[in-house]
Each structure stands twice: as structure tokens, then as C-alpha cells.
Scaffold this active site. Structure first.
Site, PDB file in Angstrom:
ATOM      1  N   CYS B  77       0.833  -1.212   0.000  1.00  0.00           N
ATOM      2  CA  CYS B  77       0.000   0.000   0.000  1.00  0.00           C
ATOM      3  C   CYS B  77       0.865   1.259   0.000  1.00  0.00           C
ATOM      4  CB  CYS B  77      -0.901   0.039   1.225  1.00  0.00           C
ATOM      5  SG  CYS B  77      -2.088  -1.308   1.304  1.00  0.00           S
ATOM      6  N   ARG B 216      11.668   3.585  27.930  1.00  0.00           N
ATOM      7  CA  ARG B 216      12.500   4.592  28.580  1.00  0.00           C
ATOM      8  C   ARG B 216      11.727   5.271  29.718  1.00  0.00           C
ATOM      9  NH1 ARG B 216      14.937   6.406  31.327  1.00  0.00           N
ATOM     10  NH2 ARG B 216      16.590   7.955  31.367  1.00  0.00           N
ATOM     11  N   CYS B 220      12.450   5.707  33.976  1.00  0.00           N
ATOM     12  CA  CYS B 220      12.416   6.883  34.836  1.00  0.00           C
ATOM     13  C   CYS B 220      11.437   6.664  35.989  1.00  0.00           C
ATOM     14  CB  CYS B 220      12.032   8.120  34.039  1.00  0.00           C
ATOM     15  SG  CYS B 220      13.418   9.238  33.754  1.00  0.00           S
TER      16      CYS B 220
END
Lengths: 106, 251
Positions: B77, B216, B220
Site C-alpha cells: 500500500c 525509557r 524513569c
């Protein structure tokens, strides 16, 4: 599907020293780690890397568990004749992955 | 006296505006790449030694590979990704009309798999999904981040800003406590960056693999000892104008 990046200069002068870089995607599992279920994660590292220039082996390296994942190896060759440079990586389970590149020497 | 109240309100709003923008001044935005050692910067700069390129390479192969009951590849596509996917990562995350929620690039790839290819969705953080996402995002490398202006995203983005500034976890820190107020200083041995999501999915030396922005963020959250939250929209808004780096490298 081999996931490898090899860098060979396309052109070189006769007798020129060329830098070759090769990197392959591999977990390089050391065998010293313990999985979430408490059992050891089996060792799976690349044992040997070899580079051949027109069929003749010109560089090889033995790898050990301290080598990081996705090992990156750079070395130099003297460009002698035009031809193919083949790379092979052999791991613990005996799987052999290959890559190759052409070099034109004039 | 009565007339002074609106003025006071405007004044307060102006002060709040200054306070909330105080973390990073205009023109002071810097990508995480500026805070890294020269060695790590060199690793990202050279496509031959950037390990993230292995995922881009895999993504390129997957792009061409027919999948699912529809037996169609992404390329079937979307054709040439270097044309059709250029700039897509620079404006994501976008609003998904079907679910009436924001959707990130990996989510869009999976929804496309389900609807068009009629294939099983790829697992979050799987190599295949990261590879396809990295390949698509790589097409926007060097373009400035220009978050979608869709008004329907506004409430989610505002929520992201609120979360970014809310103190959470056992350490009672907000994202802003470090990344707006104290960027450039050190936390242990590491420099605190401004937390701009410029190069996701990126190769993290600590992970020894490529990972998503979600992964990620979870890092934290563990760092401040709290539960994960969705902040991506606000982060891309903060990073407006910075250049896309996918696949980036971080220490």
C-alpha cells in the site's frame, strides 16, 4: 534473516590499506545470567568471526562471553585484487550467518 | 477596585506562564545527543557503527514482506517508504479517530497490521515491531519535530503536561524536577538531559538493544519509584523543532 552491516570501500588502489567494518545483530548471551523463572539463560554467543578475501581467509577472531551484544569488529586489509570479501559469524548453536561485499582494485 | 481583578488574573496567568516555561528557555532546547560523550556521539553519527541501523535494516526487510490473511506487505500500500513515510515520525503521536485516543507510531503500525494485513499484532518491544518503527521513523531523520496540531489531542497533551509536572513516587520527584529545572547538572555520574524524545526507537548501551520511548519512561518511573504514565504527547510538544535522529544512540 541475517542482520549484519558490513562496510567495505567500493574502490581502492592496488596496495592500499583499507578499513573493513562488520557488525551483526546478536544477543551474545553470556550464560551467566539467571532468567525470571530462576533458571540459567543458556549461553549463546558468536564464537568465531572470519573474513575471507577471494576465498582465502585473511582475518579471523575468536569471541568470548565478555564481548557485548551486536559485536562490532573493525580491521584493515591490503587491497590486492578486485573481488569479493566474505564474512562469516559462527555461534554456539552452530548457526552460521554470512555477508559479503565487492571491492574493485585498480 | 473591581476592575483590577481581571488585571490581577492576567498578571497571575503571565507569571504562571513564565514559571511553567522557566525550565527550558526558548532557543535553549538541546537534544540528549549534546550531553553525551564524544565516543557515544560518534557511535550515533556513523551509520556503519550505529547498532540501531541493524534494526532499521531489519525493518526495511519487514516492510517488503507480505503478512497476514490479506497477504500484503507494508510496501503493497505505502510503496517506497523513503517517499511515503518521510515526515511521519516528526508529527507523531497522532489522534486515532477509531479509538478516540492518541496513537503512537508503533501503535499505528500494529493497527495497520490488524486492519489492512489482517495479521496478529506484534508484541510490544518485540524486535519486529521496534524494527518496523525504527525503519519508518528513520525516514524522517533530520526533519524538525512538528507535533500534530489536531485539537482533539489537546486534552491528552494537557494531561501529559500535568503528569510531567506532578510529583510522584517515593522520592516525590516530578519529571520537571530534573529535566526542566536541573538539566545539564549531574545525577551521580550522568548528565541530566532535557528529556527530548528525538531518536526513538533508540539503541541504549545500558539495554544492549533498541527500545521504545515507553520503555525509557518506565525506566524513569522506576528511578523515582513510581508507576508508569503516558507522557509522550507532552514530550513531543516540548521537543518541537528539534531534529529527528532515529535510530539514536544513548548511553
Amino acid at each position: 534473516m541475517a542482520r549484519a552491516l558490513v562496510n567495505v570501500p567500493k574502490m581502492a588502489r592496488q596496495g592500499e590499506v583499507v578499513e573493513i567494518k562488520a557488525m551483526i545483530a546478536h544477543p551474545m548471551e553470556t550464560g551467566y545470567r539467571i532468567g525470571p523463572n530462576g533458571s540459567n539463560i543458556p549461553r549463546d554467543i558468536i564464537r568465531r568471526f572470519a573474513c575471507s578475501y577471494n576465498g582465502e581467509e585473511v582475518f579471523s577472531a575468536d569471541l568470548f562471553p565478555a564481548v557485548s551484544a551486536n559485536p562490532f569488529i573493525a580491521f584493515t586489509l591490503v587491497a590486492t585484487t578486485s573481488g569479493t570479501i566474505d564474512f562469516t559469524w559462527t555461534d554456539d548453536v552452530g548457526k552460521i550467518q554470512t555477508a559479503s561485499a565487492m571491492i574493485t582494485v585498480n | 477596585m473591581h476592575a483590577l481583578w481581571p488585571l490581577a488574573a492576567v498578571g497571575a496567568a503571565a507569571i504562571c506562564g513564565i514559571v511553567s516555561a522557566a525550565g527550558i528557555e526558548d532557543g535553549e532546547e538541546r537534544s540528549g545527543v549534546d550531553f553525551m560523550t564524544p565516543e557515544t556521539q560518534a557511535l550515533q553519527a556513523d551509520d556503519m557503527s550505529n547498532p540501531g541501523m541493524l534494526w532499521v535494516l531489519q525493518g526495511e526487510q519487514l516492510w517488503q514482506q507480505a503478512e497476514g490473511r490479506a497477504d500484503v506487505a507494508c510496501a503493497g500500500c505505502h510503496d517506497d517508504a523513503s517517499q511515503t513515510m518521510r515526515g511521519v515520525a516528526a508529527r507523531y503521536s497522532a489522534f486515532d479517530a477509531a479509538t478516540e485516543r492518541p496513537i503512537d507510531l508503533a501503535g499505528r503500525i500494529n493497527s495497520c497490521r490488524a486492519e489492512r494485513q489482517q495479521a496478529e499484532p506484534l508484541a510490544p518491544e518485540s524486535d519486529a515491531l521496534l524494527a518496523l518503527t525504527a525503519y519508518v521513523a528513520h525516514q524522517s531523520r533530520g526533519m524538525p519535530i512538528t507535533p500534530a496540531t489536531d485539537a482533539r489531542l489537546a486534552p491528552f497533551r494537557d494531561n501529559g503536561r500535568r503528569l510531567f509536572q506532578s510529583r510522584i513516587g517515593q522520592l516525590e520527584l516530578s519529571c520537571a524536577s530534573c529535566h526542566d529545572d536541573d538539566w545539564g547538572k549531574r545525577l551521580g555520574g550522568s548528565v541530566i538531559p532535557q528529556a527530548h524524545p528525538t531518536g526513538y526507537p533508540l539503541f541504549r548501551l545500558e539495554w544492549q538493544t533498541v527500545g521504545s520511548l515507553q520503555r525509557r519512561l518506565r525506566n524513569c518511573m522506576i528511578g523515582v519509584r513510581a508507576e508508569p504514565l503516558d507522557l509522550e504527547l507532552h514530550l513531543t510538544e516540548r521537543a518541537r523543532g528539534l531534529l529527528v535522529e532515529t535510530p539514536a544512540v544513548r548511553p
